[in-house]
Scaffold this active site. Sequence first.
Site, PDB file in Angstrom:
ATOM      1  N   ASP A  36     -39.069  -5.395 -13.961  1.00 47.99           N
ATOM      2  CA  ASP A  36     -37.878  -6.200 -13.307  1.00 47.99           C
ATOM      3  C   ASP A  36     -37.840  -7.348 -14.195  1.00 47.99           C
ATOM      4  O   ASP A  36     -38.798  -7.329 -15.459  1.00 47.99           O
ATOM      5  CB  ASP A  36     -38.282  -6.600 -11.981  1.00 47.99           C
ATOM      6  CG  ASP A  36     -36.979  -6.671 -11.303  1.00 47.99           C
ATOM      7  OD1 ASP A  36     -35.947  -7.346 -11.842  1.00 47.99           O
ATOM      8  OD2 ASP A  36     -36.977  -6.179 -10.097  1.00 47.99           O
ATOM      9  N   TYR A 151     -19.031  -2.178 -11.371  1.00 51.88           N
ATOM     10  CA  TYR A 151     -20.115  -1.777 -10.587  1.00 51.88           C
ATOM     11  C   TYR A 151     -19.779  -0.162  -9.941  1.00 51.88           C
ATOM     12  O   TYR A 151     -20.503   0.643 -10.393  1.00 51.88           O
ATOM     13  CB  TYR A 151     -20.335  -2.611  -9.261  1.00 51.88           C
ATOM     14  CG  TYR A 151     -21.409  -1.866  -8.394  1.00 51.88           C
ATOM     15  CD1 TYR A 151     -22.735  -2.305  -8.581  1.00 51.88           C
ATOM     16  CD2 TYR A 151     -21.062  -1.192  -7.292  1.00 51.88           C
ATOM     17  CE1 TYR A 151     -23.590  -1.781  -7.884  1.00 51.88           C
ATOM     18  CE2 TYR A 151     -22.269  -0.972  -6.554  1.00 51.88           C
ATOM     19  CZ  TYR A 151     -23.458  -1.082  -6.936  1.00 51.88           C
ATOM     20  OH  TYR A 151     -24.367  -0.731  -5.998  1.00 51.88           O
ATOM     21  N   LYS A 155     -21.616   3.420 -11.142  1.00 49.36           N
ATOM     22  CA  LYS A 155     -22.213   4.221 -10.466  1.00 49.36           C
ATOM     23  C   LYS A 155     -21.517   5.449 -10.487  1.00 49.36           C
ATOM     24  O   LYS A 155     -22.472   6.536 -10.302  1.00 49.36           O
ATOM     25  CB  LYS A 155     -22.277   3.587  -9.098  1.00 49.36           C
ATOM     26  CG  LYS A 155     -23.164   2.390  -8.974  1.00 49.36           C
ATOM     27  CD  LYS A 155     -24.645   2.562  -9.224  1.00 49.36           C
ATOM     28  CE  LYS A 155     -25.584   1.239  -8.695  1.00 49.36           C
ATOM     29  NZ  LYS A 155     -27.003   1.607  -9.158  1.00 49.36           N
TER      30      LYS A 155
END
Length: 257
Positions: A36, A151, A155
Amino acid sequence: MTGRPRITIITGAASGIGRAVSNLLAGRGERVIGVDLNGADIAADLADDAVRAKLATHLLTELPQIDAVISCAGVSLPDDGARTVSVNFFGATRLLTRLLPRLTEAPAPRVVVISSIASLFPPDRELVDCCLADDEARARLIGARDGNKAYASSKRALTQWIRRTATGADFAGRGVLLNGIAPGTIKTAMANPILANPEGRAMLAKAVPIALGDYADPGEIAPLIAFLASADNRFMVGQVPFVDGGSDVLLRGDEPL
């Protein structure tokens, strides 16, 4: 558990779904390597391809084996569509491509990629096509042009990439089972500000209706991911099931496709 614990790499491991599945697997005695921006075993910015390459080299050098990769890292930044595209799509696909040779050496290699219910929303088709053509520079330019669509488009591209890649010679042909999941609204840092006020909750319920009384916590999504990443998953290939409290059915009706 008998024998050597499975070794799983999880991106986006410091929060949300990534942290939940990390905790679940670690609690089962598996070895988890979390990635991360901070707060994980390895700090790495998956928006940067040079960092992805360095990360892959480090993992390939340091780990004796890679049994599974779970790509949870994702962002939704309307003001930075370029970064949204780079993290959500290329941060998954480019890293997986680099780790694939080591995955093929494992006895039961698995890959799970987190898509979204947003993959059903109208995408920027040019952006999707650039992602699927592996043209990150062009995709970033298009994403920057309309951050609000970045976004959903990233996706959508990710879901299409899973389905067109999973059955090919490089993945299923070499025993690597690639699948995804498409969560609905989950109580994570991304959604919590919207869920915290009545206006935001009403707006969300209109855009993404739900059949159940409440939204899921990340820990309620983790068991499905853990199964898909496990050796127990023997025949699911290229699937991206919706884990959304009924949102997909409410949005699309009874047609299966």
